[in-house]
Design an enzyme around this catalytic site. Structure first.
Site, PDB file in Angstrom:
ATOM      1  CG  ASN A   1       1.444   5.307   9.611  1.00 33.77           C
ATOM      2  OD1 ASN A   1       2.125   5.509  11.054  1.00 33.77           O
ATOM      3  ND2 ASN A   1       2.046   3.779   9.218  1.00 33.77           N
ATOM      4  CD1 TRP A   2      -1.956  11.072  10.430  1.00 33.06           C
ATOM      5  CD2 TRP A   2      -1.592  12.590  11.986  1.00 33.06           C
ATOM      6  NE1 TRP A   2      -3.613  11.824  10.760  1.00 33.06           N
ATOM      7  CE2 TRP A   2      -2.793  12.398  11.366  1.00 33.06           C
ATOM      8  CE3 TRP A   2      -0.264  13.007  12.713  1.00 33.06           C
ATOM      9  CZ2 TRP A   2      -3.576  13.970  12.511  1.00 33.06           C
ATOM     10  CZ3 TRP A   2      -1.635  14.003  13.509  1.00 33.06           C
ATOM     11  CH2 TRP A   2      -2.632  14.021  12.944  1.00 33.06           C
ATOM     12  CE  LYS A   3       1.322   5.759   5.330  1.00 33.52           C
ATOM     13  NZ  LYS A   3       1.792   4.607   4.269  1.00 33.52           N
TER      14      LYS A   3
ATOM     15  CG  HIS B   1       3.605   0.665   8.158  1.00 31.78           C
ATOM     16  ND1 HIS B   1       4.353   0.530   7.472  1.00 31.78           N
ATOM     17  CD2 HIS B   1       2.314   0.724   8.934  1.00 31.78           C
ATOM     18  CE1 HIS B   1       3.591   1.542   6.755  1.00 31.78           C
ATOM     19  NE2 HIS B   1       2.792   1.244   6.898  1.00 31.78           N
TER      20      HIS B   1
ATOM     21  CD  GLU C   1       5.284   3.387   4.542  1.00 34.05           C
ATOM     22  OE1 GLU C   1       5.155   4.568   5.470  1.00 34.05           O
ATOM     23  OE2 GLU C   1       4.443   3.228   3.822  1.00 34.05           O
TER      24      GLU C   1
ATOM     25  CD  GLU D   1      -0.656  -1.760   6.813  1.00 30.08           C
ATOM     26  OE1 GLU D   1      -2.074  -0.873   7.234  1.00 30.08           O
ATOM     27  OE2 GLU D   1      -0.175  -1.591   7.565  1.00 30.08           O
TER      28      GLU D   1
ATOM     29  N   GLY E   1      -0.208   2.951   0.436  1.00 30.82           N
ATOM     30  CA  GLY E   1       0.166   4.366  -0.444  1.00 30.82           C
ATOM     31  C   GLY E   1      -0.031   3.712  -2.189  1.00 30.82           C
TER      32      GLY E   1
ATOM     33  CB  SER F   1      -5.634   2.463  -1.164  1.00 31.50           C
ATOM     34  OG  SER F   1      -3.930   2.541  -1.155  1.00 31.50           O
TER      35      SER F   1
ATOM     36  N   GLY G   1      -3.266   5.024   5.835  1.00 28.22           N
ATOM     37  CA  GLY G   1      -1.833   6.110   6.705  1.00 28.22           C
ATOM     38  C   GLY G   1      -2.150   7.232   4.825  1.00 28.22           C
ATOM     39  N   GLY G   2      -2.628   7.433   3.920  1.00 27.76           N
ATOM     40  CA  GLY G   2      -2.441   8.971   3.091  1.00 27.76           C
ATOM     41  C   GLY G   2      -4.058   9.988   3.823  1.00 27.76           C
TER      42      GLY G   2
HETATM   43  C1  PEP Z   1      -0.127   2.502   5.941  1.00 29.56           C
HETATM   44  O1  PEP Z   1       0.186   3.324   6.063  1.00 29.56           O
HETATM   45  O2  PEP Z   1      -0.537   1.678   6.852  1.00 29.56           O
HETATM   46  C2  PEP Z   1      -1.155   2.144   5.020  1.00 29.56           C
HETATM   47  C3  PEP Z   1      -1.787   1.281   4.863  1.00 29.56           C
HETATM   48  O3  PEP Z   1      -1.548   3.540   4.390  1.00 29.56           O
HETATM   49  P1  PEP Z   1      -2.495   4.188   3.113  1.00 29.56           P
HETATM   50  O4  PEP Z   1      -3.100   4.019   3.854  1.00 29.56           O
HETATM   51  O5  PEP Z   1      -1.616   5.218   2.630  1.00 29.56           O
HETATM   52  O6  PEP Z   1      -1.970   2.858   1.844  1.00 29.56           O
END
Ligand code: PEP
Length: 258
Positions: free
Chosen positions: A10-12, A96, A98, A168, A174, A213, A234-235
């Site tokens: 997930n590049w957000k 998601h 966010e 999640e 994040g 994470s 994500g990150g």
């Molecule tokens: C996500 O965006 O779904 C996510 C899990 O982000 P991160 O890996 O940065 O926690």
């Protein structure tokens, strides 16, 4: 046929077209053979068309980060299923945290998005997860069950079989603070039981991903957890070396455990 292990990036709201091209050039030079995993890139909407070309001739799939349930019209800022399909998108993240917490998406809205994705032939990756307050109040499993119940309203058992789910925890996204293996195992078992109950049938083969994470340093610990069928990342997916390391560790672990 054996199920693949899903690894979704997930590049957000990150990466320009140039950055997408540089990333994918580097990535595909180093990693193409991934027999055990299904890797799905979910770039921002602005990069979907470019990513469609960059992913041609690769085993990787293209996902979007959301979709709207109407077909067209005065919905400024939204994107339709048809628009995603025209960019060869096959998967779409829905619900998601966010979207839920920064943009006020409710379970009812999430449900409409799930239904639209399914009726359009897109595979929804339905995200659910508790806040830290809910966890501290021992509400985690009830919250997850409720998110699934509303999110899957009017979705048939056959359609549920096509879906992907992602647990999640909001507090782990994040933040660098990953859920413990025990917390993840407990949530995943409970999510599978809830899905079994909702669809009134076996949910053993439905992929349930963990997100929050995940990185190249902690992935080996997560791989051992039963009922975790992949990751939503994500990150750590923004850096190609980091993401490749996660995929390679996964591939090696699965091959060695066969
Ligand atoms: C996500 O965006 O779904 C996510 C899990 O982000 P991160 O890996 O940065 O926690």
């Amino acid at each position: 046929m054996k199920n693949k292990f899903y690894i979704a990036a997930n590049w957000k709201m990150n990466k320009t077209l140039k950055e997408c091209s540089e990333y994918m050039d580097y990535f595909t030079n180093l990693l193409l053979e991934i027999p055990e995993s299904k890797v799905i890139f979910c770039p921002p909407f602005s990069a979907l068309f470019t990513m469609k070309s960059l992913l041609e001739e690769t085993p990787y799939a293209l996902g979007a980060q959301n979709l709207f349930w109407e077909e067209s019209g005065a919905y400024t800022g939204e994107i339709s299923a048809e628009m995603l399909l025209s960019c060869s998108v096959t998967h779409v993240i829905v619900g998601h945290s966010e979207r839920r917490h920064l943009f006020g998406e409710t379970d009812r809205m999430v449900n409409k998005r799930v239904l639209k994705a399914l009726s359009s032939g897109l595979i929804p990756i339905l995200c659910i997860g508790e806040t830290i307050e809910q966890r501290n109040n021992n509400e985690t499993l009830a919250v997850l069950e409720n998110q699934l119940k509303i999110g899957l309203e009017s979705v048939s058992g056959e359609e549920i079989n096509k879906m992907i789910f992602a647990y999640e925890p909001v507090w782990a996204i994040g933040t660098g603070e990953r859920a413990t293996p025990d917390q993840i195992a407990e949530a995943h078992v409970s999510v599978r039981i809830s899905i079994t109950g909702i669809k009134m049938g076996n949910a053993d083969n439905i992929p349930i991903l963990y997100g929050g994470s995940v990185n190249s340093k902690n992935v080996s610990e997560l791989l051992k957890i039963k009922d975790v069928n992949g990751y939503l990342i994500g990150g750590a997916s923004l850096n190609a070396d980091e993401f490749i390391s996660i995929i390679q560790q996964t591939e090696n672990y699965i091959k060695e455990s066969e």
